[in-house]
Scaffold this motif. Structure first.
Motif, PDB file in Angstrom:
ATOM      1  N   ILE A 217       0.495  -0.982  -0.089  1.00 44.08           N
ATOM      2  CA  ILE A 217      -0.208   0.191   0.256  1.00 44.08           C
ATOM      3  C   ILE A 217       1.069   1.058   0.258  1.00 44.08           C
ATOM      4  CG2 ILE A 217      -1.874   0.969   0.975  1.00 44.08           C
ATOM      5  CD1 ILE A 217      -3.051  -1.017   2.222  1.00 44.08           C
ATOM      6  N   PHE A 218       2.135   1.534   0.844  1.00 47.00           N
ATOM      7  CA  PHE A 218       2.830   2.205   1.083  1.00 47.00           C
ATOM      8  C   PHE A 218       3.501   2.379  -0.616  1.00 47.00           C
ATOM      9  CE2 PHE A 218       6.646   4.380   1.813  1.00 47.00           C
ATOM     10  CZ  PHE A 218       6.297   5.859   2.280  1.00 47.00           C
ATOM     11  N   VAL A 219       4.070   1.839  -1.343  1.00 43.04           N
ATOM     12  CA  VAL A 219       4.823   2.173  -2.190  1.00 43.04           C
ATOM     13  C   VAL A 219       4.288   2.103  -3.148  1.00 43.04           C
ATOM     14  CG1 VAL A 219       6.357   0.352  -4.277  1.00 43.04           C
ATOM     15  CG2 VAL A 219       7.004   0.054  -2.042  1.00 43.04           C
ATOM     16  N   ASN A 220       2.766   1.470  -3.434  1.00 45.35           N
ATOM     17  CA  ASN A 220       2.001   2.495  -3.982  1.00 45.35           C
ATOM     18  C   ASN A 220       1.452   3.584  -3.553  1.00 45.35           C
ATOM     19  OD1 ASN A 220       2.848   0.496  -6.395  1.00 45.35           O
ATOM     20  ND2 ASN A 220       2.281  -0.807  -4.798  1.00 45.35           N
ATOM     21  N   ASN A 221       1.142   3.837  -3.042  1.00 46.80           N
ATOM     22  CA  ASN A 221       0.613   4.961  -2.492  1.00 46.80           C
ATOM     23  C   ASN A 221      -1.162   5.002  -2.907  1.00 46.80           C
ATOM     24  OD1 ASN A 221      -0.355   7.855  -1.404  1.00 46.80           O
ATOM     25  ND2 ASN A 221       0.019   8.738  -3.608  1.00 46.80           N
ATOM     26  N   GLU A 222      -1.430   3.206  -2.931  1.00 42.22           N
ATOM     27  CA  GLU A 222      -3.016   2.938  -2.699  1.00 42.22           C
ATOM     28  C   GLU A 222      -3.885   3.950  -1.744  1.00 42.22           C
ATOM     29  OE1 GLU A 222      -3.323  -1.495  -2.674  1.00 42.22           O
ATOM     30  OE2 GLU A 222      -0.999  -1.833  -3.471  1.00 42.22           O
ATOM     31  N   LEU A 223      -3.952   4.205  -1.068  1.00 38.55           N
ATOM     32  CA  LEU A 223      -4.698   4.854  -0.491  1.00 38.55           C
ATOM     33  C   LEU A 223      -5.043   6.193  -0.757  1.00 38.55           C
ATOM     34  CD1 LEU A 223      -5.493   2.766   3.183  1.00 38.55           C
ATOM     35  CD2 LEU A 223      -5.978   2.442   0.880  1.00 38.55           C
ATOM     36  N   GLU A 224      -4.124   6.677  -1.115  1.00 38.58           N
ATOM     37  CA  GLU A 224      -4.099   8.563  -1.830  1.00 38.58           C
ATOM     38  C   GLU A 224      -4.903   8.219  -3.003  1.00 38.58           C
ATOM     39  OE1 GLU A 224      -3.888  11.495  -0.561  1.00 38.58           O
ATOM     40  OE2 GLU A 224      -2.200  10.979   1.277  1.00 38.58           O
ATOM     41  N   GLU A 225      -4.105   7.602  -3.831  1.00 37.15           N
ATOM     42  CA  GLU A 225      -5.219   6.948  -5.153  1.00 37.15           C
ATOM     43  C   GLU A 225      -6.645   6.928  -4.950  1.00 37.15           C
ATOM     44  OE1 GLU A 225      -3.805   5.981  -9.188  1.00 37.15           O
ATOM     45  OE2 GLU A 225      -1.802   7.730  -7.632  1.00 37.15           O
ATOM     46  N   LEU A 226      -6.875   6.084  -4.332  1.00 35.59           N
ATOM     47  CA  LEU A 226      -8.459   5.183  -4.706  1.00 35.59           C
ATOM     48  C   LEU A 226      -9.054   6.919  -4.167  1.00 35.59           C
ATOM     49  CD1 LEU A 226     -10.465   3.735  -4.265  1.00 35.59           C
ATOM     50  CD2 LEU A 226     -10.157   2.651  -1.926  1.00 35.59           C
ATOM     51  N   VAL A 227      -9.077   7.327  -3.065  1.00 34.39           N
ATOM     52  CA  VAL A 227      -9.564   9.361  -2.676  1.00 34.39           C
ATOM     53  C   VAL A 227      -9.502   9.678  -3.810  1.00 34.39           C
ATOM     54  CG1 VAL A 227      -9.431  10.868  -1.211  1.00 34.39           C
ATOM     55  CG2 VAL A 227      -9.120   8.695   0.021  1.00 34.39           C
ATOM     56  N   GLU A 228      -8.438   9.669  -4.678  1.00 35.37           N
ATOM     57  CA  GLU A 228      -8.041  10.890  -5.828  1.00 35.37           C
ATOM     58  C   GLU A 228      -9.039  10.040  -6.673  1.00 35.37           C
ATOM     59  OE1 GLU A 228      -4.289  12.198  -6.862  1.00 35.37           O
ATOM     60  OE2 GLU A 228      -4.004  12.398  -4.857  1.00 35.37           O
ATOM     61  N   ALA A 229      -8.926   8.917  -6.937  1.00 32.90           N
ATOM     62  CA  ALA A 229      -9.711   8.884  -7.978  1.00 32.90           C
ATOM     63  C   ALA A 229     -11.488   8.444  -7.358  1.00 32.90           C
ATOM     64  CB  ALA A 229      -9.596   6.565  -8.467  1.00 32.90           C
ATOM     65  N   LEU A 230     -11.543   8.322  -6.682  1.00 30.48           N
ATOM     66  CA  LEU A 230     -13.450   8.539  -5.781  1.00 30.48           C
ATOM     67  C   LEU A 230     -13.609  10.218  -6.492  1.00 30.48           C
ATOM     68  CD1 LEU A 230     -13.320   6.501  -2.526  1.00 30.48           C
ATOM     69  CD2 LEU A 230     -14.196   5.826  -5.120  1.00 30.48           C
ATOM     70  N   GLU A 231     -13.425  10.472  -5.676  1.00 28.82           N
ATOM     71  CA  GLU A 231     -13.350  12.454  -6.264  1.00 28.82           C
ATOM     72  C   GLU A 231     -13.015  12.930  -7.722  1.00 28.82           C
ATOM     73  OE1 GLU A 231     -11.266  14.453  -1.971  1.00 28.82           O
ATOM     74  OE2 GLU A 231      -9.811  13.997  -4.260  1.00 28.82           O
ATOM     75  N   ALA A 232     -11.927  12.183  -8.458  1.00 31.18           N
ATOM     76  CA  ALA A 232     -12.638  12.051  -9.986  1.00 31.18           C
ATOM     77  C   ALA A 232     -13.607  11.995 -10.860  1.00 31.18           C
ATOM     78  CB  ALA A 232     -11.093  11.493 -10.236  1.00 31.18           C
ATOM     79  N   ALA A 233     -13.835  10.641 -10.346  1.00 29.88           N
ATOM     80  CA  ALA A 233     -15.128   9.977 -10.897  1.00 29.88           C
ATOM     81  C   ALA A 233     -16.167  10.991 -10.544  1.00 29.88           C
ATOM     82  CB  ALA A 233     -14.868   8.446 -10.197  1.00 29.88           C
ATOM     83  N   GLU A 234     -16.451  11.408  -9.473  1.00 31.67           N
ATOM     84  CA  GLU A 234     -17.559  11.938  -8.754  1.00 31.67           C
ATOM     85  C   GLU A 234     -17.869  13.543 -10.502  1.00 31.67           C
ATOM     86  OE1 GLU A 234     -16.980  13.984  -5.343  1.00 31.67           O
ATOM     87  OE2 GLU A 234     -19.520  13.875  -4.559  1.00 31.67           O
ATOM     88  N   ARG A 235     -16.598  13.818 -10.819  1.00 36.80           N
ATOM     89  CA  ARG A 235     -16.349  14.938 -11.513  1.00 36.80           C
ATOM     90  C   ARG A 235     -17.356  14.475 -13.110  1.00 36.80           C
ATOM     91  NH1 ARG A 235     -11.812  16.098  -8.680  1.00 36.80           N
ATOM     92  NH2 ARG A 235     -10.191  15.599 -10.487  1.00 36.80           N
TER      93      ARG A 235
END
Ligand SMILES: C[S@@+](CC[C@H](N)C(=O)[O-])C[C@H]1O[C@@H](n2cnc3c(N)ncnc32)[C@H](O)[C@@H]1O
Length: 340
Positions: A217-235
């Motif tokens: 999770i840390f190496v791939n920054n997975e959780l930040e990626e997920l939050v940003e993807a959810l926000e991008a999907a909303e837009r």
């Protein structure tokens, strides 16, 4: 440094898509433009294309999936687009492909069978390989983290992203071991972690499971990626557009669950200190009442489906509320000096 282990994915094992029948059962018939943010072996993209989705924009950060994507590009040249990118950029990717809005966004999170089953990718404690874990094959690797981060930072990563209660003991053991020799293989790390659990019995979850999850999770920054993807999907979702997310562990699922819940309510809910504060109407509604999990038959056929959860929401026509990330359950950790 790029990982020479990231090669074209032409050999087996291939990936069996998880919860595909549930997804189809809930959402068919398909039409409109879909983003498949986690292309992998293309199981979901292929199904969408064969089920008459107008177009599919697929994204994967792993360059080794390109050969599978090329097959679909040849088969559906005017309807399929592929970008080797991060899904946090999904709105930009769709716009570059000429789509200002889309009708569906799917994220099937985690790693693919091709990633976890190829020892040279360094994701698995069950197969000996280089400590790597980078989905994209570039940037900071698990080797860099394990061999260079301070004991405190290692413990923080293992605790927050692995929910491992022995995080301090494991971090201490890593630091002691690397004084003698660099920790360069998944086997060495897995053994060292197992030694921190004297009472471990082989029938239980392997003791390295949580630490390997944390490093990945840390190496791939997975959780930040997920939050940003959810926000991008909303837009980028049009009104009535569908957001569908498949998660594989509690940290991911908590973020998706809270995102959908917060976005399905008037926001902010109540604030007695600022009664006149601007309120936003919900931008999503829950599509399916409950999260979906795999049937016994699916788990029997594909053990990776065991921990999968599918959550679906439908976009509404309203302004988007800026939500503070800490409300989503994203662990906020500060990493200090990255040198031992
Ligand atoms: C579980 S697999 C998806 C499998 C796919 N649905 C299928 O049917 O074959 C997850 C994929 O998402 C990719 N991935 C994970 N995080 C990503 C991110 N932040 N951006 C882009 N791709 C990502 C991984 O590289 C992996 O190929």
């Amino acid at each position: 440094m790029a990982n020479p282990g990231v090669q074209e994915n032409t050999e087996y094992p291939r990936h069996i898509p998880v919860l595909l029948n549930d997804f189809v059962g809930q959402l068919k018939p398909f039409s409109g433009v879909w983003i498949d943010g986690t292309f992998g072996d293309g199981g979901y993209s292929k199904m969408l294309l064969e089920s008459d989705a107008k177009s599919v924009i697929a994204i994967d950060r792993d360059p080794s999936v390109t050969s599978a994507a090329t097959v679909l590009i040849k088969q559906f040249p005017s309807r399929f687009f592929f970008a080797n990118d991060r899904f946090s950029k999904l709105a930009d990717v769709a716009q570059s492909a000429g789509f200002e809005t889309v009708d569906g966004v799917l994220l099937d999170l985690g790693v693919s069978s091709m990633q976890i089953d190829h020892a040279n990718r360094g994701f698995s404690f069950k197969k000996n390989g280089p400590l790597d874990m980078r989905m994209s094959g570039s940037g900071l690797s698990a080797f860099d983290v394990v061999n260079n981060f301070s004991e405190k930072d290692l413990a923080n990563i293992i605790y927050n992203f692995g929910e491992e209660r022995l995080s301090r003991r494991i971090a201490n053991s890593i630091v002691k071991e690397r004084k003698n020799k660099e920790i360069d293989s998944t086997e060495t790390l897995a053994r060292l972690i197992s030694d921190c659990f004297p009472k471990y019995k082989h029938s239980k979850t392997h003791p390295a499971t949580r630490t390997f999850q944390a490093l990945r999770i840390f190496v791939n920054n997975e959780l930040e990626e997920l939050v940003e993807a959810l926000e991008a999907a909303e837009r980028i979702l049009s009104p009535n557009g569908i957001l569908a997310v498949i998660t594989f562990h509690s940290l991911e699922d908590r973020i998706v669950k809270r995102f959908i819940k917060l976005k399905s309510e008037i926001y902010p809910k109540v604030n007695r200190h600022q009664p006149t504060q601007l309120k936003f109407q919900p931008s999503f509604e829950k599509f399916a009442k409950k999260k979906m999990v795999a049937s016994k038959a699916e788990v029997k056929a594909n053990s990776r489906a065991r921990s999968a959860k599918l959550r679906i929401a439908r976009k509404l026509k309203s302004d988007i509320a800026p939500i503070e990330k800490n409300l989503l359950g994203l662990p906020i950790i500060s990493i200090g000096a990255q040198i031992r």
